[in-house]
Every structure is written in structure tokens, then in C-alpha cells.
Design an enzyme around this catalytic site. Sequence first.
Site, short mmCIF file in Angstrom:
data_model
loop_
_atom_site.label_atom_id
_atom_site.label_comp_id
_atom_site.label_asym_id
_atom_site.label_seq_id
_atom_site.Cartn_x
_atom_site.Cartn_y
_atom_site.Cartn_z
N ASN A 67 -40.44 35.94 -54.58
CA ASN A 67 -40.95 37.28 -55.46
C ASN A 67 -39.78 38.13 -55.72
O ASN A 67 -38.95 38.31 -54.79
CB ASN A 67 -42.47 37.85 -54.81
N HIS B 260 -39.30 42.42 -56.30
CA HIS B 260 -40.15 43.57 -56.60
C HIS B 260 -39.36 44.87 -57.03
O HIS B 260 -38.08 44.70 -56.64
CB HIS B 260 -40.69 43.99 -55.14
C1 GRF Z 1 -40.62 43.18 -62.62
O1 GRF Z 1 -40.13 44.55 -62.75
C2 GRF Z 1 -40.59 42.80 -61.13
O2 GRF Z 1 -39.90 43.52 -60.43
C3 GRF Z 1 -42.17 43.04 -61.02
O3 GRF Z 1 -42.86 42.88 -62.18
C4 GRF Z 1 -41.85 43.22 -63.19
C5 GRF Z 1 -42.05 42.07 -64.40
O4 GRF Z 1 -41.44 42.28 -65.47
N1 GRF Z 1 -42.84 42.01 -60.23
P1 GRF Z 1 -41.17 41.25 -66.64
O5 GRF Z 1 -42.89 40.81 -66.73
O6 GRF Z 1 -40.32 40.09 -66.02
O7 GRF Z 1 -40.53 41.94 -67.78
#
Ligand code: GRF
Length: 190
Positions: free
Chosen positions: A104, A106
Site C-alpha cells: 500500500n 500512504h
Molecule cells: C494517494 O495519495 C495514495 O497515497 C492514497 O490514495 C491516493 C490515491 O490517489 N492511498 P490516486 O487515486 O492514485 O490519484
Amino acid sequence: MSKINLAVFASGNGSNAEEIFRYFDLHSAIQVKGVFTNNPNAFVLERASRNNIPSFIFTKEEFIAGTKLTKLLEKWNIDAIILAGFLWLIPGYLINLYPNRILNIHPALLPQFGGKGMYGKYVHQAVIRSGQKESGITIHLVNPQYDKGQIIFQKRCKVDPADTPETLASRIHKLEHRHYPAVIEQWLKE
Ligand code: GRF
């Protein structure tokens, strides 16, 4: 030799997912086999179709029961799952099926600013409100608790005093796009 097959799970915009599609397109050893989403309106579906990647939309009930998902993961020979803005907690059956094989990203420096409800603008709001001078990204293994798995990569960036959640989000997104695909590649090699 057969390639390592990835499933990307995403619930929303999918900008990270698309960076991953592009990075592994034509890669000699790794490929994205499919996108899984809980959200029929997620823009990631459009991005998947543009990149000729099949997708699967599931309901909460299907996600909890797991039968349909596990069948498809098996059919596509998925070796690892990449979460890219996926908002639901990963159930035990998936963690058991892919031990240390779910990653994942974050948008903050865990262990701070993580946990249930800490996603998207809520993370950046909390970082700004608490007066942090730095934020960043964390890439970690997934275990049964939100944002608690082993950290495998972090990168920092400055928080500007004039930052809004939007400006900080945009700086963090750039960092994510720059690093997530390469970290995935490196992690799969280990
Ligand atoms: C990202 O900032 C990631 O860290 C988090 O959700 C966001 C997703 O952004 N888990 P995207 O959909 O990839 O633009």
C-alpha cells in the site's frame, strides 16, 4: 519465463495506478493483469480501459465473501496485490492468500497520520493543522490493521507554511508517482 502478475486495487482517481500501468507496460518480467475496484464511478476504470487493462467491479458483500474475487485472482494468476488509493480494509482471507504480498502507499509519514478515516485530504489537513514542517509518502506491507504493516520505503518533502491540503496533496502525488512503480519493482525482485 512467465511474468509476475499484479492486480491493482483502487477506489478513485487512479493517478498512481496509471503510473504503474505505464511503468510495467512492456516490462520484461512484471505485468499488470487487472484492476479491482469497489467504485463503479472510479476514474481508474477509464484509465484501465485506456491502457487495455481489464477491470473488475465488486460490491461490499462480494468483497467480504471473497469467492468471486479469489476465483478471478486465481484465474489471472495474480502473484501480488498493489493498493493504489483503495479505501476498504483488506479482509483476512486476502492477507492469508497473499502473505507479505500486498503493498500500500500512504500520503504521509507513517506511523503518524494513519489509521481509519485517514485518507486523501483528511491526511493533509491533519498534517497542516499539527504544524509539521515535513510530510512525505510511505510504502508498506499490508496487515489486518489500517496502515500498520511493515514500512519498506519513505520519502520526505517540505510542508510550506502557506500550504493548503490541495497544494500539499499535489506535492505528495508527484512524489508518489516518481517512486511507487520503482519501489514495487524493487520489492518484487527481493
Ligand atoms: C494517494 O495519495 C495514495 O497515497 C492514497 O490514495 C491516493 C490515491 O490517489 N492511498 P490516486 O487515486 O492514485 O490519484
